[in-house]
Design a protein around this motif. Structure first.
Motif, PDB file in Angstrom:
ATOM      1  N   ALA A 472       6.323  15.323  -5.303  1.00 41.25           N
ATOM      2  CA  ALA A 472       7.032  15.915  -4.165  1.00 41.25           C
ATOM      3  C   ALA A 472       6.182  16.948  -3.436  1.00 41.25           C
ATOM      4  N   SER A 473       5.199  17.519  -4.134  1.00 46.55           N
ATOM      5  CA  SER A 473       4.373  18.555  -3.511  1.00 46.55           C
ATOM      6  C   SER A 473       3.159  17.989  -2.784  1.00 46.55           C
ATOM      7  N   LEU A 474       2.950  16.665  -2.842  1.00 45.40           N
ATOM      8  CA  LEU A 474       1.802  16.061  -2.176  1.00 45.40           C
ATOM      9  C   LEU A 474       1.983  16.066  -0.665  1.00 45.40           C
ATOM     10  N   PRO A 475       0.898  16.105   0.091  1.00 43.99           N
ATOM     11  CA  PRO A 475       1.002  16.052   1.557  1.00 43.99           C
ATOM     12  C   PRO A 475       1.680  14.766   2.010  1.00 43.99           C
ATOM     13  N   ARG A 476       2.431  14.845   3.109  1.00 51.42           N
ATOM     14  CA  ARG A 476       3.158  13.680   3.624  1.00 51.42           C
ATOM     15  C   ARG A 476       2.315  12.998   4.708  1.00 51.42           C
ATOM     16  N   THR A 477       1.262  12.301   4.290  1.00 52.52           N
ATOM     17  CA  THR A 477       0.412  11.555   5.210  1.00 52.52           C
ATOM     18  C   THR A 477       0.376  10.105   4.793  1.00 52.52           C
ATOM     19  N   SER A 478      -0.019   9.235   5.716  1.00 56.92           N
ATOM     20  CA  SER A 478      -0.041   7.800   5.408  1.00 56.92           C
ATOM     21  C   SER A 478      -1.094   7.475   4.352  1.00 56.92           C
ATOM     22  N   ASP A 479      -2.233   8.169   4.390  1.00 55.10           N
ATOM     23  CA  ASP A 479      -3.265   7.906   3.396  1.00 55.10           C
ATOM     24  C   ASP A 479      -2.806   8.299   1.990  1.00 55.10           C
ATOM     25  N   VAL A 480      -2.180   9.462   1.863  1.00 57.62           N
ATOM     26  CA  VAL A 480      -1.681   9.904   0.560  1.00 57.62           C
ATOM     27  C   VAL A 480      -0.580   8.965   0.070  1.00 57.62           C
ATOM     28  N   ALA A 481       0.282   8.517   0.989  1.00 58.43           N
ATOM     29  CA  ALA A 481       1.361   7.607   0.604  1.00 58.43           C
ATOM     30  C   ALA A 481       0.795   6.296   0.060  1.00 58.43           C
ATOM     31  N   LEU A 482      -0.259   5.769   0.710  1.00 61.69           N
ATOM     32  CA  LEU A 482      -0.881   4.534   0.243  1.00 61.69           C
ATOM     33  C   LEU A 482      -1.479   4.728  -1.154  1.00 61.69           C
ATOM     34  N   GLU A 483      -2.218   5.815  -1.344  1.00 61.94           N
ATOM     35  CA  GLU A 483      -2.832   6.073  -2.641  1.00 61.94           C
ATOM     36  C   GLU A 483      -1.786   6.286  -3.725  1.00 61.94           C
ATOM     37  N   ARG A 484      -0.734   7.018  -3.394  1.00 57.51           N
ATOM     38  CA  ARG A 484       0.341   7.278  -4.355  1.00 57.51           C
ATOM     39  C   ARG A 484       1.015   5.979  -4.788  1.00 57.51           C
ATOM     40  N   ASP A 485       1.419   5.162  -3.829  1.00 57.16           N
ATOM     41  CA  ASP A 485       2.123   3.923  -4.163  1.00 57.16           C
ATOM     42  C   ASP A 485       1.221   2.949  -4.917  1.00 57.16           C
ATOM     43  N   ALA A 486      -0.067   2.923  -4.541  1.00 52.49           N
ATOM     44  CA  ALA A 486      -0.991   2.033  -5.237  1.00 52.49           C
ATOM     45  C   ALA A 486      -1.168   2.446  -6.694  1.00 52.49           C
ATOM     46  N   LEU A 487      -1.342   3.740  -6.929  1.00 51.59           N
ATOM     47  CA  LEU A 487      -1.485   4.214  -8.305  1.00 51.59           C
ATOM     48  C   LEU A 487      -0.220   3.951  -9.116  1.00 51.59           C
ATOM     49  N   MET A 488       0.931   4.109  -8.485  1.00 56.52           N
ATOM     50  CA  MET A 488       2.197   3.818  -9.161  1.00 56.52           C
ATOM     51  C   MET A 488       2.214   2.358  -9.612  1.00 56.52           C
ATOM     52  N   GLY A 489       1.800   1.461  -8.714  1.00 60.49           N
ATOM     53  CA  GLY A 489       1.763   0.044  -9.059  1.00 60.49           C
ATOM     54  C   GLY A 489       0.724  -0.275 -10.108  1.00 60.49           C
ATOM     55  N   PHE A 490      -0.467   0.359 -10.010  1.00 63.11           N
ATOM     56  CA  PHE A 490      -1.525   0.080 -10.982  1.00 63.11           C
ATOM     57  C   PHE A 490      -1.093   0.469 -12.388  1.00 63.11           C
ATOM     58  N   LEU A 491      -0.468   1.650 -12.519  1.00 61.60           N
ATOM     59  CA  LEU A 491      -0.046   2.106 -13.839  1.00 61.60           C
ATOM     60  C   LEU A 491       1.072   1.238 -14.418  1.00 61.60           C
ATOM     61  N   GLN A 492       1.947   0.759 -13.553  1.00 61.81           N
ATOM     62  CA  GLN A 492       3.106   0.017 -14.042  1.00 61.81           C
ATOM     63  C   GLN A 492       2.853  -1.495 -14.158  1.00 61.81           C
ATOM     64  N   PHE A 493       1.975  -2.028 -13.282  1.00 59.80           N
ATOM     65  CA  PHE A 493       1.781  -3.481 -13.260  1.00 59.80           C
ATOM     66  C   PHE A 493       0.304  -3.883 -13.232  1.00 59.80           C
ATOM     67  N   GLY A 494      -0.587  -2.930 -13.461  1.00 58.80           N
ATOM     68  CA  GLY A 494      -2.012  -3.226 -13.384  1.00 58.80           C
ATOM     69  C   GLY A 494      -2.476  -4.291 -14.350  1.00 58.80           C
ATOM     70  N   HIS A 495      -1.830  -4.390 -15.515  1.00 62.94           N
ATOM     71  CA  HIS A 495      -2.221  -5.389 -16.510  1.00 62.94           C
ATOM     72  C   HIS A 495      -1.885  -6.808 -16.073  1.00 62.94           C
ATOM     73  N   ARG A 496      -1.143  -6.950 -14.978  1.00 59.85           N
ATOM     74  CA  ARG A 496      -0.772  -8.282 -14.485  1.00 59.85           C
ATOM     75  C   ARG A 496      -1.493  -8.624 -13.182  1.00 59.85           C
ATOM     76  N   MET A 497      -2.488  -7.807 -12.814  1.00 61.16           N
ATOM     77  CA  MET A 497      -3.275  -8.042 -11.615  1.00 61.16           C
ATOM     78  C   MET A 497      -4.602  -8.713 -11.947  1.00 61.16           C
ATOM     79  N   ASP A 498      -5.250  -9.210 -10.914  1.00 62.24           N
ATOM     80  CA  ASP A 498      -6.615  -9.684 -11.065  1.00 62.24           C
ATOM     81  C   ASP A 498      -7.494  -8.490 -11.421  1.00 62.24           C
ATOM     82  N   ALA A 499      -8.219  -8.591 -12.520  1.00 64.52           N
ATOM     83  CA  ALA A 499      -8.984  -7.450 -13.032  1.00 64.52           C
ATOM     84  C   ALA A 499     -10.050  -6.997 -12.048  1.00 64.52           C
TER      85      ALA A 499
END
Length: 623
Positions: A472-499
């Protein structure tokens, strides 16, 4: 002494354990998006659930207090276990024999684990003794109260022989030391040596919410017993009476399903209620119902709305009325609605069932009245309502009860209820309630001022508090939002992605230091097929950014289905790579303006631009 548990066994136990099952024994969990569950945090008091569990990752995180970890850290924090004890307990659940670095099998346990083992062995000893000839008085006591052998077995009721050392001798034969038995509260030390704490009594095993025996409650049977009517286990490392509710292990499932709990006063009342069909009944163990009990029940109920019910049963005598008023003071901490049920002619559930049957017990619970009405009636009971002075005195006594109601829709209704009770004008009652409310706010403000002054004095060393970094304390920018959502996906579903795609995405530097720290931890993870890899990766994030990693792993990923979540994560990874390509291309386009087109450097830059365009096209084609 055995060495460390082999790492392969530690990993195997964790892989076989469903963290939501372990946490779910203490916290009511509900589905909260793809692969996530949510409940009230067991580590701090909260009104709305912010405690997330991600079973596939074997991870939990509280967005309120920041606590996070795996199933081992949960048990260590909840039950104050060592790491070894946490692994050994879970290994026992999944049936895995542990191996230690010195080559040995499971060693003798110590500490808290031995106390649990001692209590479990004592419970079995007491249960077996109930069928002995010496226990005739105990069996007759149960029979006279309507409990047969099946009921006794269901609740684990046992008998402590009259001898001074029957349990002591039996436990020593099982390998328990006097120190362990004393620490478990099973024996006492006298001038003539060690003797059984419970003698000549019916014994009820008291279990924690997971079903482990942590202590006992014992009822006097013989006239020559000069001890108290009920004798409980003393405070021990694992038994804290202010946090224990008898019957919760049996009632928790129905409490969670029905969002209702019935609080009675004794062991036999719990038995009577359960046998009558009120399977959400629990009782305190030799202490008044208090704030710790509320915290335990709220977590089990999933008390995050006003749909739940808490029903208290109190004797109508002076002691019962006092208990009701004390419970009302604490019960405001429930989100659920609170009620009081009183048996006819002052009969408690056990006596009521014995005299009038199961249906009568159910009827008493169903004909409950709101606790606020019960308390209002108690407040005005001592006044002469036939006189003006009596009515005014009763109003002044009862107005604070109405003033303290949190629900602003209920308050005007209870103003009218109180006015009818006293035969006074509604407007006069409303004004008195408002005056009581102002007085309460003034008193509360004064207490807060004193607490603030005390806190300021204690922090007079001038040290600045360290703010916890959160999503919640992160800056509200499009770049931060992309990085945040990507990391969320990597941690939760990274083992099911192309390595290869994942490796490319996490090789790119992020601008925000917190997100970049999490990215580096993912990039360093070596085996994404191993269960729990993401939780381990979060554990390596450097401080003060580790809590951000925990939030990313536990957060609700914005997708409707599991397959959609994986697809979205892949798309986010491509966007990161494309963003990196576009940034590199922009830098090259700027550089080519500063060199001669026919120069070697110019030709090299144009070659790089063509390669970047080709790479961009390949990513689009793969999408």
């Amino acid at each position: 002494m055995a060495g460390r548990i082999s790492q392969s066994d530690v990993d195997e136990v964790k892989a076989r354990t469903d963290i939501s099952e372990i946490i779910g024994e203490r916290v009511a969990l509900k589905s909260a998006g793809v692969g996530a569950m949510k409940g009230l945090c067991p580590f701090h008091d909260e009104r709305s659930p912010s405690f997330n569990v991600r079973p596939q990752a074997g991870f939990y995180h509280c967005f309120g207090c920041g606590e996070s970890g795996d199933v081992y850290s949960f048990l260590r924090k909840m039950d104050h276990l060592s790491f070894t004890e946490a692994v050994e307990r879970l290994a026992g659940r999944v049936g895995l024999t542990l191996h230690y670095e010195d080559g040995g099998a499971a060693p003798e346990q110590s500490g808290r684990a031995r106390l649990y083992a001692a209590n479990a062995a004592a419970a079995e000893f007491f249960r077996a003794q109930l069928s002995s000839p010496d226990a005739d008085t105990g069996r007759r006591f149960l029979g006279e109260r309507g409990f047969d052998a099946g009921a006794a077995a269901h609740f684990g009721v046992g008998y402590a022989p009259q001898g001074w050392s029957s349990l002591h001798q039996a436990m020593r034969a099982k390998g328990f030391s006097d120190e362990e038995l004393t620490n478990a509260g099973l024996v006492s030390q006298g001038q003539r040596g060690v003797y059984d704490r419970f003698r000549g009594r019916l014994v009820w095993p008291i279990r924690d919410v997971t079903g482990q025996v942590i202590g006992f409650g014992a009822r006097r049977l013989f006239d020559d017993d000069k001890g108290p009517k009920y004798l409980n286990t003393p405070e021990t490392t694992i038994y804290h009476k202010a946090q224990v509710l008898y019957g919760l292990d049996l009632a928790k499932r129905d409490i969670s399903r029905q969002h209702r709990v019935v609080v009675v006063e004794g062991y036999t009342d719990v038995m009577a209620c359960h046998l009558a069909g009120i399977t959400t009944a629990v009782a305190t163990c030799g202490t008044a119902f208090g704030s710790d009990h509320i915290s335990v029940l709220r977590r089990v109920m999933g008390d995050d709305s006003t749909a739940g019910e808490v029903v208290f049963t109190f004797d109508p005598d002076a002691a019962g009325q006092k208990a009701a008023l004390r419970a009302f003071a604490d019960a405001k901490r429930f989100n659920a609605q609170t009620y009081v049920a009183t048996g006819p002619e002052g009969l408690d559930p056990c006596d009521l069932r014995l005299q009038r049957g199961d249906a009568a017990v159910r009827s008493v619970i169903e004909t409950k009245i709101p606790m606020v009405e019960f308390v209002i009636d108690q407040r005005i009971a001592g006044f002469d309502l036939a006189s003006v002075e009596g009515r005014v005195g009763a109003l002044r006594s009862a107005a604070p009860v109405v003033a303290e109601l949190r629900d602003q829709l209920l308050q005007p209704e209870y103003v009218r209820v109180l006015a009818r009770r006293l035969g006074l004008d509604t407007e006069d009652v409303r004004r008195e309630v408002e005056r009581a409310s102002r007085a309460g706010r003034d008193s509360s403000a004064e207490r807060n001022t004193r607490r603030t002054a005390s806190a300021d004095a204690s922090s007079s060393d001038g040290a600045e508090p360290v703010a916890r970094i959160t999503l919640a304390s992160l800056p509200r920018t499009s770049d931060v939002a992309l990085e945040r959502d990507a990391l969320m996906g990597f941690l939760q579903f990274g083992h099911r992605m192309d390595a290869e795609l994942l490796a490319r995405a996490v090789a790119i530097d992020f601008a925000h230091p917190a997100l970049d720290a999490v990215r580096k931890a993912i990039a360093a993870a070596d085996d994404l097929d191993r269960p729990g890899w993401a939780a381990d990766a979060v554990g390596t994030v450097r401080e003060p950014y580790r809590s951000v990693g925990g939030e990313l792993l536990a957060a609700d990923f914005p997708a409707l289905t599991d397959a959609a979540a994986v697809a979205s994560t892949i798309a986010l990874a491509r966007r990161l790579v494309l963003r990196s390509i576009d940034r590199h291309k922009s830098e090259l386009l700027g550089a080519i303006q500063r060199v001669a087109p026919s120069s070697e450097e110019g030709r090299a830059i144009r070659m790089q631009l063509r390669e970047l365009d080709a790479e961009r096209q390949r990513l689009h084609n793969d999408a």
